[in-house]
Design an enzyme around this catalytic site. Structure first.
Site, PDB file in Angstrom:
ATOM      1  N   HIS A  73      10.362   7.800  13.181  1.00 50.15           N
ATOM      2  CA  HIS A  73       8.934   7.479  13.340  1.00 50.15           C
ATOM      3  C   HIS A  73       8.849   6.111  14.007  1.00 50.15           C
ATOM      4  O   HIS A  73       9.664   5.230  13.705  1.00 50.15           O
ATOM      5  CB  HIS A  73       8.251   7.353  11.970  1.00 50.15           C
ATOM      6  CG  HIS A  73       7.654   8.603  11.419  1.00 50.15           C
ATOM      7  ND1 HIS A  73       7.561   8.824  10.056  1.00 50.15           N
ATOM      8  CD2 HIS A  73       7.063   9.681  12.014  1.00 50.15           C
ATOM      9  CE1 HIS A  73       6.962   9.995   9.845  1.00 50.15           C
ATOM     10  NE2 HIS A  73       6.658  10.535  11.008  1.00 50.15           N
ATOM     11  N   CYS A 130       5.078   2.952   5.519  1.00 50.95           N
ATOM     12  CA  CYS A 130       4.885   4.399   5.338  1.00 50.95           C
ATOM     13  C   CYS A 130       3.919   4.726   4.218  1.00 50.95           C
ATOM     14  O   CYS A 130       3.295   5.780   4.230  1.00 50.95           O
ATOM     15  CB  CYS A 130       6.213   5.084   5.014  1.00 50.95           C
ATOM     16  SG  CYS A 130       7.459   4.930   6.270  1.00 50.95           S
TER      17      CYS A 130
HETATM   18  N1  ARG Z   1      10.020  12.050   3.835  1.00 48.08           N
HETATM   19  C1  ARG Z   1       8.985  11.670   4.759  1.00 48.08           C
HETATM   20  C2  ARG Z   1       9.191  12.416   6.051  1.00 48.08           C
HETATM   21  O1  ARG Z   1      10.301  12.593   6.472  1.00 48.08           O
HETATM   22  C3  ARG Z   1       8.997  10.197   4.976  1.00 48.08           C
HETATM   23  C4  ARG Z   1       7.889   9.696   5.824  1.00 48.08           C
HETATM   24  C5  ARG Z   1       7.953   8.212   6.055  1.00 48.08           C
HETATM   25  N2  ARG Z   1       6.784   7.713   6.626  1.00 48.08           N
HETATM   26  C6  ARG Z   1       6.696   6.913   7.685  1.00 48.08           C
HETATM   27  N3  ARG Z   1       5.548   6.483   8.036  1.00 48.08           N
HETATM   28  N4  ARG Z   1       7.752   6.634   8.415  1.00 48.08           N
HETATM   29  O2  ARG Z   1       8.245  12.832   6.691  1.00 48.08           O
END
Ligand code: ARG
Length: 262
Positions: free
Chosen positions: A161, A255
């Site tokens: 991300h 996140c």
């Molecule tokens: N387990 C989640 C996923 O893989 C974690 C998300 C983390 N969020 C972020 N904004 N990077 O989607």
């Protein structure tokens, strides 16, 4: 924010998730509560949405939408395990902020892949693609939000991300880990943000870029001490919070905080 009441790692959709190590949900809740209190102690208003038992990743509230100027671009999640989160976030915006919300047609994971710099070039959106959000979502966001979107390609699966590799430090300044981006995207970032704070792999792996800043205080997890010192050297005040349990799902401070931009 959304409390990790039902947080587990029962499936793996990013390289940080290990289903063989059980999550201490009590500890996750405690750490989350300290982050929430830290934000309120700094004078920020925090809204909390209800956690749903069937959505263990809902604690990562930043992924549900991206708002700019009181307009909401709603998420469409890449993986079916998280798909149901989008409607929960839309409901929040409809009832709490009453901001117009449009669900994206293209796959996009909200603030996970979108950042906004209100004072950069009159207001600019930075957007990531490569693992989760589709490039088509960048065009869609530009049409819905009416702000220029700069597309950046993520190339390292550990930083899947945008918010694991880049963060806004204030309205105009960013910090990022260059190697998480393609060569061409690195050039774009150097051109637009020659004064960026450059992070290294150690900072990125400590989720040091997964930070929330109010322009003065930079809230980041305790593992990212070196990153804290970097931002301090640039005039910001690092505020560390322990969030180790939530790293098991592949996320940290940013996140779990969806920012409301009026
Ligand atoms: N387990 C989640 C996923 O893989 C974690 C998300 C983390 N969020 C972020 N904004 N990077 O989607």
């Amino acid at each position: 924010m959304c409390p990790p009441e039902h947080f587990t790692v029962d499936y793996a959709i990013n390289p940080w998730m290990d289903t063989s190590v059980p999550v201490d949900s009590g500890l996750a809740l405690k750490q989350w509560a300290i982050l929430r209190d830290t934000l309120t102690d700094l004078g920020h208003a925090v809204h909390v949405i209800d956690a749903k038992p069937e959505l263990p990743d809902m604690v990562y509230a930043a992924n549900g939408a991206f708002s700019v100027d009181g307009i909401v671009y709603g998420a469409r999640f890449r993986y079916p395990q998280r798909a149901g989160e989008a409607a929960e976030h839309r409901k929040f915006y409809e009832t709490a902020t009453k901001w117009p919300a449009t669900q994206g047609q293209s796959v996009n994971e909200g603030e996970g892949d979108f950042a906004y710099l209100p004072a950069a070039y009159g207001g600019m959106i930075l957007a990531g693609h490569g693992f989760r959000t589709e490039p088509a979502a960048h065009l869609e966001a530009q049409e819905i939000l009416g702000r220029p979107v700069i597309s950046l390609q993520l190339v390292d699966p550990a930083f899947y991300h945008l918010d694991t590799a880049l963060a806004a430090l204030d309205d105009r300044h960013i910090t990022y880990y260059p190697e998480a981006f393609s060569e061409a995207s690195q050039r774009v970032l150097r051109q637009l943000f020659p004064d960026a704070v450059i992070a290294d792999r150690v900072d990125a792996e400590a989720f040091g870029l997964n930070l929330v800043s109010d322009g003065r205080h930079v809230i980041l997890n305790t593992e990212a001490r070196a990153m804290g010192e970097k931002v301090r050297a640039h005039g910001y005040e690092p505020v560390h919070v322990e969030l180790g349990e939530l790293k098991r799902g592949g996320g940290s401070v940013k996140c779990v905080v969806a920012e409301l931009r009026q």
